[in-house]
Design an enzyme around this catalytic site. Structure first.
Site, PDB file in Angstrom:
ATOM      1  N   HIS A 141       4.060   7.673   9.791  1.00 59.93           N
ATOM      2  CA  HIS A 141       5.131   7.343   8.849  1.00 59.93           C
ATOM      3  C   HIS A 141       6.524   7.548   9.448  1.00 59.93           C
ATOM      4  O   HIS A 141       7.467   7.905   8.738  1.00 59.93           O
ATOM      5  CB  HIS A 141       4.999   8.157   7.547  1.00 59.93           C
ATOM      6  CG  HIS A 141       3.958   7.575   6.626  1.00 59.93           C
ATOM      7  ND1 HIS A 141       3.728   8.026   5.363  1.00 59.93           N
ATOM      8  CD2 HIS A 141       3.105   6.547   6.816  1.00 59.93           C
ATOM      9  CE1 HIS A 141       2.749   7.304   4.813  1.00 59.93           C
ATOM     10  NE2 HIS A 141       2.359   6.412   5.679  1.00 59.93           N
ATOM     11  N   GLU A 163       0.845  -1.206   0.000  1.00 56.06           N
ATOM     12  CA  GLU A 163       0.000   0.000   0.000  1.00 56.06           C
ATOM     13  C   GLU A 163       0.865   1.235   0.000  1.00 56.06           C
ATOM     14  O   GLU A 163       0.630   2.186  -0.735  1.00 56.06           O
ATOM     15  CB  GLU A 163      -0.919   0.020   1.241  1.00 56.06           C
ATOM     16  CG  GLU A 163      -2.005   1.098   1.179  1.00 56.06           C
ATOM     17  CD  GLU A 163      -1.715   2.391   1.922  1.00 56.06           C
ATOM     18  OE1 GLU A 163      -2.622   3.213   2.020  1.00 56.06           O
ATOM     19  OE2 GLU A 163      -0.589   2.616   2.369  1.00 56.06           O
TER      20      GLU A 163
HETATM   21  C1  LIG Z   1      -2.709   0.833   7.567  1.00 55.71           C
HETATM   22  O1  LIG Z   1      -1.400   0.947   8.078  1.00 55.71           O
HETATM   23  C2  LIG Z   1      -0.464   1.523   7.244  1.00 55.71           C
HETATM   24  C3  LIG Z   1       0.879   1.448   7.901  1.00 55.71           C
HETATM   25  O2  LIG Z   1       1.350   0.149   7.994  1.00 55.71           O
HETATM   26  C4  LIG Z   1      -0.945   2.914   6.917  1.00 55.71           C
HETATM   27  O3  LIG Z   1      -0.016   3.553   6.099  1.00 55.71           O
HETATM   28  C5  LIG Z   1      -2.219   2.870   6.246  1.00 55.71           C
HETATM   29  O4  LIG Z   1      -2.679   4.147   5.993  1.00 55.71           O
HETATM   30  C6  LIG Z   1      -3.221   2.127   7.049  1.00 55.71           C
HETATM   31  N1  LIG Z   1      -4.359   1.965   6.196  1.00 55.71           N
HETATM   32  C7  LIG Z   1      -4.975   0.863   5.803  1.00 55.71           C
HETATM   33  C8  LIG Z   1      -6.097   0.999   4.857  1.00 55.71           C
HETATM   34  O5  LIG Z   1      -4.678  -0.210   6.186  1.00 55.71           O
END
Ligand SMILES: *[C@@H]1O[C@H](CO)[C@@H](O)[C@H](O)[C@H]1NC(C)=O
Ligand SMILES: *[C@@H]1O[C@H](CO)[C@@H](O)[C@H](O)[C@H]1NC(C)=O
Ligand SMILES: *[C@@H]1O[C@H](CO)[C@@H](O)[C@H](O)[C@H]1NC(C)=O
Ligand SMILES: *[C@@H]1O[C@H](CO)[C@@H](O)[C@H](O)[C@H]1NC(C)=O
Ligand SMILES: *[C@@H]1O[C@H](CO)[C@@H](O)[C@H](O)[C@H]1NC(C)=O
Ligand SMILES: *[C@@H]1O[C@H](CO)[C@@H](O)[C@H](O)[C@H]1NC(C)=O
Ligand SMILES: *[C@@H]1O[C@H](CO)[C@@H](O)[C@H](O)[C@H]1NC(C)=O
Ligand SMILES: [Zn+2]
Length: 505
Positions: free
Chosen positions: A440, A308
């Site tokens: 972050h 992601e």
């Molecule tokens: C989940 O966690 C991550 C970090 O590991 C974060 O960047 C992210 O925005 C979060 N969002 C989702 C949808 O899991």
């Protein structure tokens, strides 16, 4: 009287909690019962596992790291133990490794951590890009602000809107590079700019993020003379492999599936325990507890996404690989990203655009998404929790579902932005302090989480899933209404809006 039944131990999970099974019978999957099965301790247990994997993996669970792979194995084991069908889906993702990200002005060169490279950026020529350096007074959230700065590197403030929006405005104004500086001093993000998204053949401007003091130095110089600046960003693109984990109940209509997802990877510069270990751990607990419930009407599918933080690649690959008829079987998708920000808000994505903040370049979400927003709002109302909305954006894993016509919704507890007075009235917490000061960064660890937000969100999601697992009529009604040509009526409750903060992925 309830009896305790123990699950077989899974190799990676040292001590799975006992399941409570009354008279050997499974419980009905009601919103209340599923929500009640959630506990802070159990979700923290999963987060501690993620933290342990990060600890043994140079403090990160980024795509392709051993910490990511261990996290993927962990959730695979939980889902298999809970009796779901589980699959691994290898995702080969181009990853941009940032070799260089510098800004030179009058012989001074700024680099990380004072100046870092943002996720969505492209490389400059090897010798860098040298142009005039000018500042604009605002945030770059409207195209007008870039009216007279074509072909120049532009200094502007962070905040007010997403980095992607500033970048888009710069792009259509022929601005080759932007430097976005913090408006107030905030802690440095250690190691930021190690990884970046490979630019997807879009000539985005070069985007550097500068700390407050760098911004002030540059503004002072610009005020007294005309300046040129050289920005030099070098990104090496390499393919890296890691797995999405997908698990689905064996029960329920397999042709009408309710899906929920969270990203399992962290950014490179931190363990990613709130972002989004918190979402992933919540999913793990939702899956683990499912074993004590009887079948519901519609199947539930859980997705833990890789990559992601590299640009939503894992979920994009997943949706891309589905055939159209497989996509049609997903009735709705709920995304949970950060769910335990220390100075949290409870925010539901404003699918129906009742807050009016949907940027013009983001299309209206798929029909059925308003009904999902309303279900998520109703869940908070039924729990006696306040909520706000947040502008729809393509900044997390719901984006690919949205882009492929699948109704979706999302919850967030806030990223790098500061809490407003109104939000403090609604949720408590500290006005002016960021929702997640560790967003972050390295301190996004097991100590900097709101347990309250974690459990409220877990229960909210449990309620929404149990609701949809038994009843998809509001989504279908919205779709039927739209296909009959009627104006879609599914407006949710009126709600204030929150700005989740800078680069909110
Ligand atoms: C989940 O966690 C991550 C970090 O590991 C974060 O960047 C992210 O925005 C979060 N969002 C989702 C949808 O899991
Ligand atoms: C992680 O898993 C992927 C996919 O299974 C594999 O290709 C890669 O080599 C693994 N990486 C590490 C560091 O174990
Ligand atoms: C940049 O960061 C270094 C530490 O890495 C610090 O010593 C220096 O003062 C910073 N410079 C500016 C202009 O912020
Ligand atoms: C910007 O550069 C392009 C390409 O060199 C040129 O065609 C254009 O006229 C320039 N625009 C301005 C406002 O200087
Ligand atoms: C990455 O993999 C894709 C397809 O698997 C391939 O087309 C591409 O050339 C690879 N890129 C690099 C930098 O190896
Ligand atoms: C909801 O917000 C109101 C202010 O509008 C506040 O008085 C109330 O305490 C909040 N409720 C909760 C559960 O925080
Ligand atoms: C993170 O948690 C630690 C331990 O409780 C605390 O000392 C630190 O101040 C927290 N960091 C932030 C930015 O809140
Ligand atoms: Zn709304």
């Amino acid at each position: 009287m309830c009896m305790y039944r123990f699950l077989a131990l899974f190799a990676i999970v040292s001590a799975l909690p006992a399941l409570v099974v009354c008279d050997g019978r499974l419980l009905e999957l009601t919103p209340e019962a599923y929500a009640d099965s959630m506990s802070v301790d159990a979700i923290l247990g999963h987060l501690k596992a993620f933290q342990k994997y990060a600890d043994t993996s140079a403090n990160t669970r980024t795509h392709g790291s051993p910490g990511y792979n261990a996290s993927a194995d962990y959730v695979y084991g939980i889902a298999a133990n809970a009796g779901l069908d589980v699959q691994r889906q290898g995702v080969e993702s181009p990853v941009g490794f940032i070799r260089r990200g510098t800004l030179s002005v009058e012989g001074i060169t700024f680099q990380a951590p004072n100046v870092t490279v943002d996720f969505f950026t492209s490389s400059t020529a090897p010798e860098g890009l040298t142009t005039d350096l000018v500042s604009i007074p605002g945030y770059g959230c409207s195209q007008d602000e870039f009216a007279n700065v074509a072909n120049k590197t532009v200094l502007l403030k962070s905040g007010e809107c997403a980095t992607a929006e500033k970048t888009f405005n710069a792009l259509i104004s022929s601005v080759p590079a932007v430097i976005i500086y913090d408006e107030t001093p905030i802690p440095a993000v250690p190691g930021a700019g190690v990884f970046a998204t490979a630019s997807q053949n879009i000539a985005v401007p070069v985007v550097l993020l500068a700390r407050y003091d760098v911004g002030q130095i540059l503004l002072t110089k610009i005020a007294s003379q005309s300046l040129t600046a050289t920005v030099n960003v070098q990104v090496d693109i390499r393919n890296v492999s890691s797995d999405n984990i997908i698990a689905q109940t064996k029960w329920g209509d397999q042709d009408k599936v309710i899906m929920i997802g969270a990203h399992l990877d962290s950014v490179a510069q931190g363990p990613g325990i709130n972002d989004n270990g918190s979402g992933s751990a919540t999913l793990a607990e939702l899956v683990q507890q499912l074993a004590q419930f009887e079948a519901a009407k519609y199947a539930l599918r859980f997705g833990w996404w890789s990559s992601e933080e590299l640009g939503l690649l894992g979920s994009a690959y997943y949706v891309d690989q589905l055939t159209q008829s497989e996509r049609d079987r997903i009735v709705g998708y709920i995304n949970i990203d950060m769910s335990a920000s220390p100075n949290y808000i409870l925010a539901v994505q404003d699918n129906d655009n009742s807050g009016g903040g949907r940027p013009p370049w983001i299309p209206a979400p798929p029909v059925g998404s308003n009904a999902i927003e309303k279900i998520l709002q109703d869940v908070f109302l039924s729990m006696g929790s306040n909520f706000t909305g947040f502008d729809i954006a393509m900044n997390s894993d719901h984006a690919s579902f949205m882009a492929n016509g699948i109704p979706m919704g999302a919850l967030e507890t806030g990223a790098g932005g500061p809490k407003t007075e109104l939000e403090a009235e609604l949720f408590g917490g500290v006005v002016g302090q960021n929702y997640d000061s560790c967003y972050h960064s390295l301190c996004d660890d097991i100590n900097n989480l709101s347990h309250e937000a974690l459990i409220i969100n877990a229960r909210a999601v449990a309620r929404a899933l149990a609701t949809l697992a038994n009843d998809i009529s509001t989504i279908e009604a919205e779709q039927a209404q739209a296909s009959s040509g009627a104006k879609v009526q599914f407006k949710g409750a009126s709600h204030p809006m929150s700005d989740l903060g800078r680069h909110a992925h």
